[in-house]
Design a protein around this motif. Structure first.
Motif, PDB file in Angstrom:
ATOM      1  N   ASP A 223      18.284  17.337 -44.416  1.00  0.00           N
ATOM      2  CA  ASP A 223      17.460  16.114 -44.379  1.00  0.00           C
ATOM      3  C   ASP A 223      17.775  15.203 -45.561  1.00  0.00           C
ATOM      4  N   HIS A 224      17.809  13.932 -45.266  1.00  0.00           N
ATOM      5  CA  HIS A 224      17.990  12.887 -46.296  1.00  0.00           C
ATOM      6  C   HIS A 224      19.159  13.209 -47.228  1.00  0.00           C
ATOM      7  N   PHE A 225      20.252  13.577 -46.637  1.00  0.00           N
ATOM      8  CA  PHE A 225      21.365  13.976 -47.499  1.00  0.00           C
ATOM      9  C   PHE A 225      22.076  12.784 -48.137  1.00  0.00           C
ATOM     10  N   LYS A 226      22.024  11.683 -47.466  1.00  0.00           N
ATOM     11  CA  LYS A 226      22.629  10.483 -48.060  1.00  0.00           C
ATOM     12  C   LYS A 226      21.910  10.168 -49.378  1.00  0.00           C
ATOM     13  N   ALA A 227      20.585  10.259 -49.304  1.00  0.00           N
ATOM     14  CA  ALA A 227      19.785  10.004 -50.513  1.00  0.00           C
ATOM     15  C   ALA A 227      20.101  11.036 -51.594  1.00  0.00           C
ATOM     16  N   TYR A 228      20.407  12.287 -51.154  1.00  0.00           N
ATOM     17  CA  TYR A 228      20.758  13.337 -52.138  1.00  0.00           C
ATOM     18  C   TYR A 228      22.028  12.935 -52.888  1.00  0.00           C
ATOM     19  N   ASN A 229      23.044  12.519 -52.116  1.00  0.00           N
ATOM     20  CA  ASN A 229      24.307  12.073 -52.723  1.00  0.00           C
ATOM     21  C   ASN A 229      24.065  10.898 -53.657  1.00  0.00           C
ATOM     22  N   ASP A 230      23.260   9.968 -53.172  1.00  0.00           N
ATOM     23  CA  ASP A 230      23.011   8.759 -53.971  1.00  0.00           C
ATOM     24  C   ASP A 230      22.306   9.113 -55.278  1.00  0.00           C
ATOM     25  N   THR A 231      21.449  10.116 -55.251  1.00  0.00           N
ATOM     26  CA  THR A 231      20.667  10.487 -56.443  1.00  0.00           C
ATOM     27  C   THR A 231      21.459  11.373 -57.401  1.00  0.00           C
ATOM     28  N   TYR A 232      22.102  12.401 -56.825  1.00  0.00           N
ATOM     29  CA  TYR A 232      22.741  13.414 -57.700  1.00  0.00           C
ATOM     30  C   TYR A 232      24.258  13.268 -57.801  1.00  0.00           C
ATOM     31  N   HIS A 297      15.210  18.042 -54.547  1.00  0.00           N
ATOM     32  CA  HIS A 297      15.682  16.824 -53.880  1.00  0.00           C
ATOM     33  C   HIS A 297      14.591  15.756 -54.088  1.00  0.00           C
ATOM     34  N   LEU A 298      14.658  15.110 -55.237  1.00  0.00           N
ATOM     35  CA  LEU A 298      13.589  14.179 -55.605  1.00  0.00           C
ATOM     36  C   LEU A 298      13.568  12.923 -54.750  1.00  0.00           C
ATOM     37  N   ALA A 299      14.722  12.640 -54.121  1.00  0.00           N
ATOM     38  CA  ALA A 299      14.777  11.416 -53.310  1.00  0.00           C
ATOM     39  C   ALA A 299      14.355  11.642 -51.868  1.00  0.00           C
ATOM     40  N   SER A 300      13.944  12.873 -51.539  1.00  0.00           N
ATOM     41  CA  SER A 300      13.560  13.156 -50.149  1.00  0.00           C
ATOM     42  C   SER A 300      12.123  12.727 -49.897  1.00  0.00           C
ATOM     43  N   SER A 301      11.909  12.040 -48.799  1.00  0.00           N
ATOM     44  CA  SER A 301      10.539  11.647 -48.471  1.00  0.00           C
ATOM     45  C   SER A 301       9.826  12.768 -47.717  1.00  0.00           C
ATOM     46  N   THR A 302      10.562  13.855 -47.433  1.00  0.00           N
ATOM     47  CA  THR A 302       9.965  14.975 -46.700  1.00  0.00           C
ATOM     48  C   THR A 302       9.290  15.960 -47.649  1.00  0.00           C
ATOM     49  N   GLY A 303       9.880  16.136 -48.825  1.00  0.00           N
ATOM     50  CA  GLY A 303       9.322  17.088 -49.790  1.00  0.00           C
ATOM     51  C   GLY A 303      10.084  16.929 -51.091  1.00  0.00           C
ATOM     52  N   ASP A 304       9.925  17.900 -51.983  1.00  0.00           N
ATOM     53  CA  ASP A 304      10.646  17.739 -53.252  1.00  0.00           C
ATOM     54  C   ASP A 304      11.851  18.676 -53.340  1.00  0.00           C
ATOM     55  N   GLN A 305      12.222  19.316 -52.216  1.00  0.00           N
ATOM     56  CA  GLN A 305      13.417  20.161 -52.240  1.00  0.00           C
ATOM     57  C   GLN A 305      14.258  19.917 -50.976  1.00  0.00           C
ATOM     58  N   VAL A 306      15.477  20.464 -51.021  1.00  0.00           N
ATOM     59  CA  VAL A 306      16.389  20.293 -49.881  1.00  0.00           C
ATOM     60  C   VAL A 306      15.831  21.061 -48.678  1.00  0.00           C
ATOM     61  N   THR A 307      15.787  20.379 -47.540  1.00  0.00           N
ATOM     62  CA  THR A 307      15.273  21.010 -46.315  1.00  0.00           C
ATOM     63  C   THR A 307      16.234  20.770 -45.158  1.00  0.00           C
ATOM     64  N   LEU A 308      15.988  21.528 -44.099  1.00  0.00           N
ATOM     65  CA  LEU A 308      16.810  21.377 -42.891  1.00  0.00           C
ATOM     66  C   LEU A 308      15.946  21.001 -41.708  1.00  0.00           C
ATOM     67  N   SER A 309      16.540  20.238 -40.783  1.00  0.00           N
ATOM     68  CA  SER A 309      15.933  20.052 -39.465  1.00  0.00           C
ATOM     69  C   SER A 309      16.811  20.792 -38.478  1.00  0.00           C
ATOM     70  N   LEU A 310      16.152  21.459 -37.504  1.00  0.00           N
ATOM     71  CA  LEU A 310      16.925  22.293 -36.581  1.00  0.00           C
ATOM     72  C   LEU A 310      16.569  22.009 -35.120  1.00  0.00           C
ATOM     73  N   GLY A 311      17.604  22.050 -34.273  1.00  0.00           N
ATOM     74  CA  GLY A 311      17.401  21.901 -32.828  1.00  0.00           C
ATOM     75  C   GLY A 311      17.962  23.122 -32.120  1.00  0.00           C
ATOM     76  N   VAL A 312      17.158  23.723 -31.243  1.00  0.00           N
ATOM     77  CA  VAL A 312      17.582  24.941 -30.567  1.00  0.00           C
ATOM     78  C   VAL A 312      17.657  24.696 -29.063  1.00  0.00           C
ATOM     79  N   ALA A 313      18.724  25.190 -28.447  1.00  0.00           N
ATOM     80  CA  ALA A 313      18.841  25.104 -26.982  1.00  0.00           C
ATOM     81  C   ALA A 313      19.447  26.391 -26.453  1.00  0.00           C
ATOM     82  N   SER A 314      19.112  26.727 -25.223  1.00  0.00           N
ATOM     83  CA  SER A 314      19.634  27.950 -24.621  1.00  0.00           C
ATOM     84  C   SER A 314      19.899  27.706 -23.138  1.00  0.00           C
TER      85      SER A 314
END
Ligand code: GH3
Ligand code: MG
Length: 397
Positions: A223-232, A297-314
């Motif tokens: 999540d918000h990895f562009k912001a991670y790059n921009d920040t760190y 991950h201070l620039a994340s609007s989701t939380g203060d650490q690096v997180t993942l979003s996941l999609g599952v299909a079967s």
């Protein structure tokens, strides 16, 4: 040794210089020794180059002490310490590299044949040959033996070349395997790359279509990895991807499972013989593993650490359906997870998927129907054309 023999390969012209072939005569009968010497001297062999032994043990001592200088053995088969082919065997087993001519009073042809079969160069029956035949027998014995040695040396060279070739083939195989491995590994994260993902996805899809068993897919995106790059900074972004990959790589344990870097900051899991429930469970483990990393991950609007979003299909694969549909379904679920606030797992519902497929199929059929209608209309128009023309009133002037 060879050079000396080469001179003997052709018939010697009369008046040739004396032939220095180091011959060992194994003979206990003094008269036979004298007779052989006389015959050899007629053929201009140097008698100084002859050695004489009266028994096998004397002959073996002589062979041992002479180094490699003995070039030919003329062997009697009736000696005080050995009789018959036993005498031949004893000499032969201690100097297999020296050609042996048997000189025997035994006229039994079967012994002669067996001696030659065991490697004796020739079998001369005492009193049944003259100097010329003896000279020729020696020449041929040396020639054959020389050819044998040359063949042996060629064989050794060939063996060395074959061994070297085998060695380089093995090295090539190792290099190929390493290259193959490199071609399937993502350089940054050291997990499988997209190429490997595609290969395995298609292979598992075909396999499970035959087995009629489910294939699940989990797509994960930071999540918000562009912001991670921009920040760190970009290097820190790379390090973050490496840590995430390392944390999620060991979550799946079955031999057929595969985790790959799908691209950018996106990872994908292929889970054969796993249903939606099992895959959802694994997705939660993946999410938890990244949480445990506790990467700020201070620039994340989701939380203060690096997180993942996941999609599952079967899906239960079918040979008439492409696995791309499974990827699209997992992608849609991932998109839903992003839309609903990130840092979560969303599942592609089979009912929804089949509804989407049905809508797609219906829309495709509708398009086909419209096309058929259009064709029918234009062919009707063409068939009505002559009738229309007939009805046009003829103008007469
Ligand atoms: P979202 O939460 O919606 O996924 O937003 P996002 O910022 O993660 O997604 P977006 O697609 O906007 O940006 C992805 C970023 O990931 C942009 C790209 O530069 C970065 N990225 C992709 N590959 C690498 C990589 O190998 N190293 C680094 N450091 N950054 C990468
Ligand atoms: Mg992202």
């Amino acid at each position: 040794m060879f050079d000396k023999n080469v001179a003997l390969l052709s018939e010697p012209a009369s008046g040739d210089a004396e032939k220095h072939v180091q011959i060992l005569m194994v003979e206990d009968d003094y008269q036979d020794v004298q007779l052989l010497k006389a015959l050899l001297s007629q053929q201009e062999y140097c008698l100084d180059a002859m050695t004489h032994a009266q028994s096998i043990s004397e002959a073996l001592d002589c062979l041992r002490s002479s180094g490699d200088s003995i070039e030919l053995v003329i062997l009697d088969l009736s000696l005080p310490d050995a009789q018959g082919l036993d005498a031949y065997h004893k000499i032969c087993s201690s100097c297999s590299e020296v050609p042996i001519i048997i000189h025997s009073g035994n006229i039994d042809e079967s012994i002669a044949i067996e001696a030659v079969q065991r490697g004796a160069q020739d079998y001369l029956v005492k009193g049944k040959f003259d100097g010329h035949l003896l000279g020729r027998t020696i020449r041929y014995a040396l020639e054959r033996h020389q050819q044998y040695l040359e063949l042996q040396s060629e064989k050794l060279k060939l063996q060395a070349i074959t061994a070297a070739l085998q060695h380089s083939n093995q090295q090539l195989e190792v290099t190929n395997q390493a290259l193959e491995q490199l071609a399937t590994i993502d350089e940054l994260t050291q997990i499988y790359n997209r190429r490997r993902f595609d290969e395995v996805l298609w292979a598992e899809w075909r396999r499970l279509a035959r087995e009629d068993s489910p294939l699940s897919l989990i797509m994960c995106d930071v999540d918000h990895f562009k912001a991670y790059n921009d920040t760190y900074g970009h290097p820190a972004g790379d390090a973050c991807l490496q840590q995430v990959a390392a944390a999620i790589a060991n979550i799946v344990q079955r031999p057929a499972d595969l985790v790959a870097r799908y691209g950018g900051e996106e990872f994908a899991f292929i889970l054969p013989n796993t249903d939606l429930k099992g895959a959802t469970h694994i997705a939660k483990d993946i999410q938890a593993a990244v949480q445990r990393l506790n990467l700020p991950h201070l620039a994340s609007s989701t939380g203060d650490q690096v997180t993942l979003s996941l999609g599952v299909a079967s899906m239960i694969p079918h040979q008439d359906v492409s696995p791309v549909q499974l990827v699209e379904a997992a992608d849609r679920a991932l998109y839903t997870a992003k839309r609903l606030g990130r840092n979560q797992t969303q599942v592609s519902l089979p009912d929804l998927e089949s509804a989407i497929t049905e809508v797609r199929q219906a829309s495709h059929k509708a398009k086909e129907f419209c096309q058929t209608l259009k064709h029918a209309r234009s062919s009707l128009a063409r068939s009505l054309e002559p009738a229309k023309q007939q009805r046009v009133p003829q103008l007469r002037w």
